[in-house]
Design an enzyme around this catalytic site. Sequence first.
Site, PDB file in Angstrom:
ATOM      1  N   ASP A 273      47.751  54.011  82.016  1.00 22.05           N
ATOM      2  CA  ASP A 273      49.065  54.692  81.954  1.00 22.05           C
ATOM      3  C   ASP A 273      50.193  53.716  82.198  1.00 22.05           C
ATOM      4  O   ASP A 273      50.640  53.585  83.322  1.00 22.05           O
ATOM      5  CB  ASP A 273      49.081  55.826  82.985  1.00 22.05           C
ATOM      6  CG  ASP A 273      50.361  56.630  82.981  1.00 22.05           C
ATOM      7  OD1 ASP A 273      51.150  56.516  82.045  1.00 22.05           O
ATOM      8  OD2 ASP A 273      50.575  57.384  83.945  1.00 22.05           O
TER       9      ASP A 273
ATOM     10  N   ASP B 255      57.068  51.172  83.383  1.00 15.62           N
ATOM     11  CA  ASP B 255      56.873  51.449  84.815  1.00 15.62           C
ATOM     12  C   ASP B 255      55.521  52.113  85.063  1.00 15.62           C
ATOM     13  O   ASP B 255      54.899  52.654  84.132  1.00 15.62           O
ATOM     14  CB  ASP B 255      58.008  52.323  85.363  1.00 15.62           C
ATOM     15  CG  ASP B 255      58.103  53.689  84.683  1.00 15.62           C
ATOM     16  OD1 ASP B 255      57.818  53.780  83.466  1.00 15.62           O
ATOM     17  OD2 ASP B 255      58.440  54.679  85.355  1.00 15.62           O
TER      18      ASP B 255
ATOM     19  N   GLU C 257      59.829  56.151  82.888  1.00 12.72           N
ATOM     20  CA  GLU C 257      59.153  57.375  82.433  1.00 12.72           C
ATOM     21  C   GLU C 257      58.607  58.156  83.610  1.00 12.72           C
ATOM     22  O   GLU C 257      58.655  59.383  83.631  1.00 12.72           O
ATOM     23  CB  GLU C 257      58.010  57.031  81.463  1.00 12.72           C
ATOM     24  CG  GLU C 257      57.376  58.254  80.794  1.00 12.72           C
ATOM     25  CD  GLU C 257      56.335  58.989  81.637  1.00 12.72           C
ATOM     26  OE1 GLU C 257      56.094  60.183  81.362  1.00 12.72           O
ATOM     27  OE2 GLU C 257      55.780  58.402  82.574  1.00 12.72           O
TER      28      GLU C 257
ATOM     29  N   HIS D 225      47.241  57.934  87.487  1.00 10.78           N
ATOM     30  CA  HIS D 225      47.801  58.259  88.820  1.00 10.78           C
ATOM     31  C   HIS D 225      46.721  58.345  89.899  1.00 10.78           C
ATOM     32  O   HIS D 225      47.005  58.774  91.011  1.00 10.78           O
ATOM     33  CB  HIS D 225      48.609  59.570  88.792  1.00 10.78           C
ATOM     34  CG  HIS D 225      49.786  59.542  87.865  1.00 10.78           C
ATOM     35  ND1 HIS D 225      50.879  60.373  88.027  1.00 10.78           N
ATOM     36  CD2 HIS D 225      50.062  58.798  86.762  1.00 10.78           C
ATOM     37  CE1 HIS D 225      51.764  60.125  87.057  1.00 10.78           C
ATOM     38  NE2 HIS D 225      51.274  59.179  86.279  1.00 10.78           N
TER      39      HIS D 225
HETATM   40  C1  FME Z   1      59.706  65.412  85.253  1.00 14.25           C
HETATM   41  S1  FME Z   1      59.543  63.740  85.474  1.00 14.25           S
HETATM   42  C2  FME Z   1      57.860  63.474  85.729  1.00 14.25           C
HETATM   43  C3  FME Z   1      57.185  62.800  84.628  1.00 14.25           C
HETATM   44  C4  FME Z   1      55.743  62.554  84.920  1.00 14.25           C
HETATM   45  N1  FME Z   1      55.184  61.854  83.808  1.00 14.25           N
HETATM   46  C5  FME Z   1      53.955  61.352  83.882  1.00 14.25           C
HETATM   47  O1  FME Z   1      53.163  61.520  84.770  1.00 14.25           O
HETATM   48  C6  FME Z   1      55.021  63.870  85.177  1.00 14.25           C
HETATM   49  O2  FME Z   1      54.951  64.268  86.339  1.00 14.25           O
HETATM   50  O3  FME Z   1      54.529  64.521  84.254  1.00 14.25           O
HETATM   51 ZN    ZN Z   2      52.562  57.499  81.251  1.00 14.11          ZN
HETATM   52 ZN    ZN Z   3      52.177  58.503  84.483  1.00 12.71          ZN
END
Ligand code: FME
Ligand code: ZN
Ligand code: ZN
Length: 423
Positions: A110, A79, A144, A382
């Site tokens: 990512d 995802d 994830e 992101h």
């Molecule tokens: C607690 S679930 C969130 C997971 C997310 N992982 C990647 O960005 C993050 O915000 O770190």
């Molecule tokens: Zn990731």
């Molecule tokens: Zn991520």
Amino acid sequence: NPAASPSQIISRFQQYLQINTTQPSPDYQTSTQFILSQAGSLSLESRAIEFVKNKPVVLLKWPGSDPFLPSVLLNSHTDVVSFEHSKWIHPPLGGYVDRRGDIFGRGSQDMKCVGMQYLEAIRRLKASGFRPKRSLYLSFVPDEEIGGNDGAKKLAYSDVFKDMNVEIVLDEGLPSLNENYRLFYAEKAPWWLVIKSNGAPGHGAKLYDNSAMENLFKSIESITRFRASQFDLLKSGLKSEGEVISVNMAFLKAGTPSPTGFVMNLQPSEAEAGFDIRVPPTADIESFEKRIAEEWAPASRNMTFEFKQKVTPHDDLGRPLVTATDSSNPWWILMEEAIKKANGKIGKPEIFSGATDARYFRQLGLPAIGFSPMANTPYLLHDHNEFLNKAEYLRGIEVYESIIKAYTSYIPPGRDGVSRDEL
Ligand SMILES: CSCC[C@H](NC=O)C(=O)O
Ligand SMILES: [Zn+2]
Ligand SMILES: [Zn+2]
């Protein structure tokens, strides 16, 4: 071999980027079909397991010649996070390659890059005639980006996983602007804190103590000071990114709505704010919790608080959840050697600033290393216009070839040193 030409390699990466696995409604059906067809072309064993309905974990296996040796797991999530389409210079689901060779797409860093690089490395190793002694597993897990509860966590705690007899897990890392690759041995735990204040409502022209806004802002001031103190430790170089507690305000919510906006001459009786906090495994949790209860949301100031998410950075016994980076962990040493053998350079071991699926495997007591082969690359996870350069992507495949060779060939000292293969 045309399948191994750079243009074919990039084309497969583009295809994966073009599948819309964006949260909150990822198309896992298409991504699963795509990965299974890749596995087919590589003659890997494959299956899609729905621990949770419509959330497939795709598991691939390249069997090792010695079934008695524990296996190696290369994990990646399928995802991706959402995006603001209009703010991108190339379409986020396009996989467009510009003149410089930058490949644009949500997931290009990512971490669709890593998932495909694992597969490409296997393609090259197979073509070269390499045969692994240990079995190599690839897991392509869902969700994830929303916490992994229906994805990696289910896999890690399953009987399927027990049967896999995994001894080491690789998962995602972060890019670096310089030539050094970054390796992660631990990660910060997300704490999503919402604080609420109450206070007497009143006329907007009246000065009085203990309004909800005043109470909330005392907290925000205190949180802002704490944030600055942590950030100063980072800026001065006394601590690294992974060693400080990060705090960022995610939302502010207050006021009395009206058809034209907000009522201006009424002091509201409630107000709230949300914070994304990340706590390193090395932090003093007890004193930080005390700070939240006593300074950030004290009942004496009519405040309450709640955690929308509160992951512990510790194991069941209260020890920091970290993977060893010294000679007690042969996998760490092998990893460093394998990267160097592929002409890669490595920085100091780090703590990952966000959360990854690696934590579920570390919770089982397994070593897990965070690594995405992206040097000379800006941090665009992101962000708008996420991209990875073609040359960097191709180099990453060579690095994984070296790692897979080293990992699947590793026989610990003391284990007579003779594999089934050689008998
Ligand atoms: C607690 S679930 C969130 C997971 C997310 N992982 C990647 O960005 C993050 O915000 O770190
Ligand atoms: Zn990731
Ligand atoms: Zn991520």
